[in-house]
Design an enzyme around this catalytic site. Structure first.
Site, PDB file in Angstrom:
ATOM      1  N   GLU A  40       0.845  -1.198   0.000  1.00  0.00           N
ATOM      2  CA  GLU A  40       0.000   0.000   0.000  1.00  0.00           C
ATOM      3  C   GLU A  40       0.882   1.250   0.000  1.00  0.00           C
ATOM      4  OE1 GLU A  40      -3.934   1.529   2.502  1.00  0.00           O
ATOM      5  OE2 GLU A  40      -2.420   0.332   3.523  1.00  0.00           O
ATOM      6  N   LYS A 112     -10.261   0.218  -2.177  1.00  0.00           N
ATOM      7  CA  LYS A 112     -10.355  -0.255  -0.786  1.00  0.00           C
ATOM      8  C   LYS A 112     -11.770  -0.058  -0.243  1.00  0.00           C
ATOM      9  CE  LYS A 112      -7.810   0.279   3.584  1.00  0.00           C
ATOM     10  NZ  LYS A 112      -6.728   1.068   4.230  1.00  0.00           N
ATOM     11  N   CYS A 152      -4.922  -3.723   3.202  1.00  0.00           N
ATOM     12  CA  CYS A 152      -4.682  -3.368   4.603  1.00  0.00           C
ATOM     13  C   CYS A 152      -5.857  -3.707   5.533  1.00  0.00           C
ATOM     14  CB  CYS A 152      -4.292  -1.893   4.683  1.00  0.00           C
ATOM     15  SG  CYS A 152      -3.356  -1.454   6.174  1.00  0.00           S
TER      16      CYS A 152
END
Length: 265
Positions: A40, A112, A152
């Site tokens: 990321e 995301k 993440c």
């Protein structure tokens, strides 16, 4: 298939970050990786909200996407491009993960879904203040492999990975900049759980060390097999780790304990 997980300590200088990325992608190619995964925020990490807005690009005319496409084609190696900031709607940004095949073709872009808002032990983050959440899971096909993308904080939401498993994914990919405080407690157990419960390989590529905004990231990039065993890991510092994945191993584990067929809910 040989895969590579790349760990970085990215800062605010995009050109400097990309130079380091190019070096490590070349190293992955020299190690005969067919797929390389970046973390990321690989091209820009840290800075103010204004800095992030200035770094954001239009997807259809993104120099960073074009750069990764060229690297994939140059090395004949598929790349999952960590994340970069793309311009969204109504002044918000997207935290997006592009995936390229070995010819440099953009296969998909995953935005995301789960945004990191935390206030724990004096550390506060509000990703939702700037980023608009994605709305769909994304799977890419590479050769005979199916790969589910995640970023993440997504790691804490097993329903996303069960969607990937239901789509017959063999690999679950998580690109991250996990904080040191959460990573030390939860990173490894969450990654191993996602591998075990879905009987998939997991490739986790992470940021590491201290960044320009004072954030400390955990590192510990790793590749995990479908039985939940860590095949290879890198605790700290920048670098490349590789592992050889086997479709036969995925099928063997799923046949020996057909968890996905035993679901009742």
């Amino acid at each position: 298939m040989r895969v590579a997980s790349i760990q970085l300590n990215s800062g605010r200088d995009v050109d400097q970050n990309l130079n380091r990325v190019d070096h490590l992608l070349a190293e992955a190619a020299q190690l005969r990786a067919e797929l390389a995964v970046l973390p990321e925020n690989f091209a820009f990490m840290g800075g103010s909200e204004d800095d992030k807005r200035n770094a954001a690009e239009e997807q259809d005319n993104s120099p960073i996407i074009k750069h990764l496409s060229a690297q994939a084609k140059k090395h004949g190696m598929a790349i999952i491009g960590g994340t970069l900031l793309l311009k969204g709607e109504k002044g918000r940004l997207r935290n997006s993960s592009p995936a390229f095949d070995q010819d440099g073709r953009l296969l998909a872009v995953y935005d995301k879904i789960h945004l990191f808002d935390m206030d724990y032990q004096g550390e506060a983050y509000r990703e939702s203040a700037l980023i608009e959440p994605g709305s769909r899971s994304v799977v890419v096909d590479f050769d005979k492999w199916r790969i589910g993308l995640s970023i993440c904080y997504d790691l804490r939401f097993p329903e996303l990975y069960r969607l990937h498993a239901s789509a017959d994914c063999h690999i679950l990919c998580n690109v991250a900049a996990f904080t040191a405080v959460t990573g030390s407690a939860h990173w490894e157990p969450l990654l191993r759980a996602r591998a075990i419960e879905n009987q998939c390989y997991v490739i986790a590529s992470a940021q590491t060390g201290l960044h320009a905004d004072g954030r400390q990231t955990w590192g510990h990039s790793m590749i995990i097999d479908p039985w939940g065993q860590i095949m290879v890991s890198l605790s700290e510092g920048e670098g490349v780790i590789t592992a050889d994945l086997s479709l036969e191993e995925v099928h063997r584990v799923r046949k020996s304990m057909p968890v996905l067929q035993h679901r009742r809910l």
